[in-house]
Design an enzyme around this catalytic site. Sequence first.
Site, PDB file in Angstrom:
ATOM      1  N   CYS A 154      -5.847 -14.473   1.826  1.00  0.00           N
ATOM      2  CA  CYS A 154      -4.397 -14.627   2.058  1.00  0.00           C
ATOM      3  C   CYS A 154      -4.064 -15.325   3.377  1.00  0.00           C
ATOM      4  O   CYS A 154      -2.948 -15.803   3.556  1.00  0.00           O
ATOM      5  CB  CYS A 154      -3.714 -13.274   1.993  1.00  0.00           C
ATOM      6  SG  CYS A 154      -4.121 -12.369   0.502  1.00  0.00           S
ATOM      7  N   HIS A 187       3.000 -13.127   5.410  1.00  0.00           N
ATOM      8  CA  HIS A 187       2.311 -13.088   4.117  1.00  0.00           C
ATOM      9  C   HIS A 187       3.030 -12.082   3.218  1.00  0.00           C
ATOM     10  O   HIS A 187       3.427 -11.004   3.666  1.00  0.00           O
ATOM     11  CB  HIS A 187       0.857 -12.671   4.344  1.00  0.00           C
ATOM     12  CG  HIS A 187       0.126 -12.359   3.084  1.00  0.00           C
ATOM     13  ND1 HIS A 187       0.160 -13.182   1.986  1.00  0.00           N
ATOM     14  CD2 HIS A 187      -0.645 -11.291   2.732  1.00  0.00           C
ATOM     15  CE1 HIS A 187      -0.572 -12.653   1.026  1.00  0.00           C
ATOM     16  NE2 HIS A 187      -1.064 -11.499   1.451  1.00  0.00           N
ATOM     17  N   ASN A 239       2.130 -11.022  -4.844  1.00  0.00           N
ATOM     18  CA  ASN A 239       1.228 -11.520  -3.806  1.00  0.00           C
ATOM     19  C   ASN A 239       0.384 -12.648  -4.404  1.00  0.00           C
ATOM     20  O   ASN A 239      -0.512 -12.402  -5.201  1.00  0.00           O
ATOM     21  CB  ASN A 239       0.352 -10.359  -3.328  1.00  0.00           C
ATOM     22  CG  ASN A 239      -0.662 -10.771  -2.283  1.00  0.00           C
ATOM     23  OD1 ASN A 239      -0.826 -11.950  -1.986  1.00  0.00           O
ATOM     24  ND2 ASN A 239      -1.362  -9.794  -1.743  1.00  0.00           N
TER      25      ASN A 239
HETATM   26  O1  UT7 Z   1      -3.115  -9.622   0.481  1.00  0.00           O
HETATM   27  C1  UT7 Z   1      -3.671  -8.397   0.857  1.00  0.00           C
HETATM   28  C2  UT7 Z   1      -3.776  -7.570  -0.361  1.00  0.00           C
HETATM   29  N1  UT7 Z   1      -3.592  -6.179  -0.324  1.00  0.00           N
HETATM   30  C3  UT7 Z   1      -2.623  -5.490   0.299  1.00  0.00           C
HETATM   31  O2  UT7 Z   1      -1.890  -5.976   1.104  1.00  0.00           O
HETATM   32  C4  UT7 Z   1      -2.507  -4.057  -0.095  1.00  0.00           C
HETATM   33  C5  UT7 Z   1      -1.695  -3.265   0.883  1.00  0.00           C
HETATM   34  N2  UT7 Z   1      -1.423  -1.938   0.342  1.00  0.00           N
HETATM   35  C6  UT7 Z   1      -0.381  -1.709  -0.477  1.00  0.00           C
HETATM   36  O3  UT7 Z   1       0.390  -2.602  -0.792  1.00  0.00           O
HETATM   37  C7  UT7 Z   1      -0.160  -0.271  -0.940  1.00  0.00           C
HETATM   38  O4  UT7 Z   1      -1.056   0.578  -0.276  1.00  0.00           O
HETATM   39  C8  UT7 Z   1      -0.317  -0.104  -2.471  1.00  0.00           C
HETATM   40  C9  UT7 Z   1       0.821  -0.764  -3.206  1.00  0.00           C
HETATM   41  C10 UT7 Z   1      -1.643  -0.670  -2.951  1.00  0.00           C
HETATM   42  C11 UT7 Z   1      -0.274   1.390  -2.821  1.00  0.00           C
HETATM   43  O5  UT7 Z   1       0.937   1.955  -2.327  1.00  0.00           O
HETATM   44  P1  UT7 Z   1       0.928   3.308  -1.478  1.00  0.00           P
HETATM   45  O6  UT7 Z   1       2.321   3.632  -1.183  1.00  0.00           O
HETATM   46  O7  UT7 Z   1      -0.029   3.118  -0.338  1.00  0.00           O
HETATM   47  O8  UT7 Z   1       0.402   4.326  -2.540  1.00  0.00           O
HETATM   48  P2  UT7 Z   1      -0.837   5.329  -2.435  1.00  0.00           P
HETATM   49  O9  UT7 Z   1      -2.126   4.573  -2.547  1.00  0.00           O
HETATM   50  O10 UT7 Z   1      -0.643   6.229  -1.267  1.00  0.00           O
HETATM   51  O11 UT7 Z   1      -0.639   6.169  -3.741  1.00  0.00           O
HETATM   52  C12 UT7 Z   1       0.432   7.091  -3.896  1.00  0.00           C
HETATM   53  C13 UT7 Z   1       0.394   7.637  -5.300  1.00  0.00           C
HETATM   54  C14 UT7 Z   1      -0.993   8.078  -5.749  1.00  0.00           C
HETATM   55  O12 UT7 Z   1      -0.845   9.230  -6.561  1.00  0.00           O
HETATM   56  P3  UT7 Z   1      -1.129  10.689  -5.970  1.00  0.00           P
HETATM   57  O13 UT7 Z   1      -2.557  10.653  -5.514  1.00  0.00           O
HETATM   58  O14 UT7 Z   1      -0.153  10.862  -4.857  1.00  0.00           O
HETATM   59  O15 UT7 Z   1      -0.885  11.551  -7.167  1.00  0.00           O
HETATM   60  C15 UT7 Z   1      -1.484   6.934  -6.586  1.00  0.00           C
HETATM   61  O16 UT7 Z   1      -2.424   7.325  -7.552  1.00  0.00           O
HETATM   62  O17 UT7 Z   1       0.784   6.627  -6.226  1.00  0.00           O
HETATM   63  C16 UT7 Z   1      -0.191   6.501  -7.247  1.00  0.00           C
HETATM   64  N3  UT7 Z   1      -0.216   5.112  -7.700  1.00  0.00           N
HETATM   65  C17 UT7 Z   1       0.588   4.672  -8.681  1.00  0.00           C
HETATM   66  N4  UT7 Z   1       1.507   5.289  -9.451  1.00  0.00           N
HETATM   67  C18 UT7 Z   1       2.162   4.548 -10.351  1.00  0.00           C
HETATM   68  C19 UT7 Z   1      -0.961   4.065  -7.227  1.00  0.00           C
HETATM   69  N5  UT7 Z   1      -0.657   2.965  -7.908  1.00  0.00           N
HETATM   70  C20 UT7 Z   1       0.309   3.298  -8.806  1.00  0.00           C
HETATM   71  C21 UT7 Z   1       1.018   2.587  -9.782  1.00  0.00           C
HETATM   72  N6  UT7 Z   1       1.931   3.248 -10.519  1.00  0.00           N
HETATM   73  N7  UT7 Z   1       0.837   1.261  -9.982  1.00  0.00           N
END
Ligand code: UT7
Length: 337
Positions: free
Chosen positions: A122, A264, A294
């Site tokens: 990225c 980004h 993204n």
């Molecule tokens: O170009 C660089 C590429 N990557 C990035 O920049 C990634 C940066 N990170 C992010 O954008 C975020 O961390 C994510 C979008 C990947 C995840 O969001 P988050 O707010 O950090 O969620 P989390 O990982 O803390 O997950 C919270 C909850 C979890 O459930 P529990 O354990 O609380 O029951 C996940 O399993 O949300 C759940 N979850 C989802 N639920 C519905 C994770 N993905 C999803 C989903 N739909 N797609």
Amino acid sequence: MNFAARITGTGSAFPKNRVTNDDIVQKLAGLGVTTSDQWIRERTGICERRISDNGNPSEYNSSLGLSAAQNALEMAGKTADEINQIIYATCSPDTPLPSSACWLQHKINADNAWGMDINAACSGFIYGLSTAEKFIRTGQVKTALVVGAEVLNPIIDWEDRNSCILFGDGAGAVVVERVHSSSSHRIIDSRLRSDGHLWELLHIPAGGSNMELTPERYARKLNKIKMKGKEIFKIAVKTLCDFAQNLLRKNQLTPEDLDWFVPHQANRRIIEAVANRLQLPMEKVLVNVDRYGNTSSATIPTVLDEAIRDGRIKSGQTILLDAFGAGLTYGAMLIRW
Ligand code: UT7
């Protein structure tokens, strides 16, 4: 020989297929994975993205790059044979060999150019633009084409709801030309860094020379993106801020001096957190993650192109580009438009 580099044209291109969050909800439901439009919107700010039709040659990575480059050349009033250098930033090339730069050179007939690819994920577009700027400044290149283009959908694991909701396909390009160093319209400065120790946070295990893709590895999806999203989120907010502040300070500027901040486009929450820390109002921040997700190396050139074409970015304005990506890689760049 006192040269500087100036962006004189921008362009972008996206695949036709618009995929909404609800489309993804349905696709994942078919694979037994649960998500929702509400979750994706609230946690990422993404509403839809474009996904290439991989069987359609006009939506190959290099074809999107070609359309974006043609648009940029048209804005700059340049022809393909005036390009001396093509720098193509991508982590999802058409083929391992030859490079995307050579595919683009072939398609656009840039017969007076040499080209190479940059894989900094990225951050690739800023790495590429910074490289082109050095060649122009040293007098070796007069006109460069810098492209950031991705067709990520084949390397996405559509059963991993943590990552598949984030990414989209698209391409952005800029024409960069030599100007006198006294020109106020130019690339002012840039700062690049990488931290290979953090490779595991965002990587694809198989398909390279140390892990050939076999049917067994394919079945285990080792050719797909593995991402530790939460860890990346924290590092991204911190480094995007650090990079912006450092580059501004080095050039005796403050966030208040900026007309536009172009981060980004990974997640709207990351963008808002960084803007908040830099005390920049969101009105000064360019955002297209809501409509395209993204697109990795394509996020910055596409969002920049959009704001130039709709007249938000005006001559003489000061712009800060700021990116992070797999590697991990980081890059920031100051531009006077
Ligand atoms: O170009 C660089 C590429 N990557 C990035 O920049 C990634 C940066 N990170 C992010 O954008 C975020 O961390 C994510 C979008 C990947 C995840 O969001 P988050 O707010 O950090 O969620 P989390 O990982 O803390 O997950 C919270 C909850 C979890 O459930 P529990 O354990 O609380 O029951 C996940 O399993 O949300 C759940 N979850 C989802 N639920 C519905 C994770 N993905 C999803 C989903 N739909 N797609």
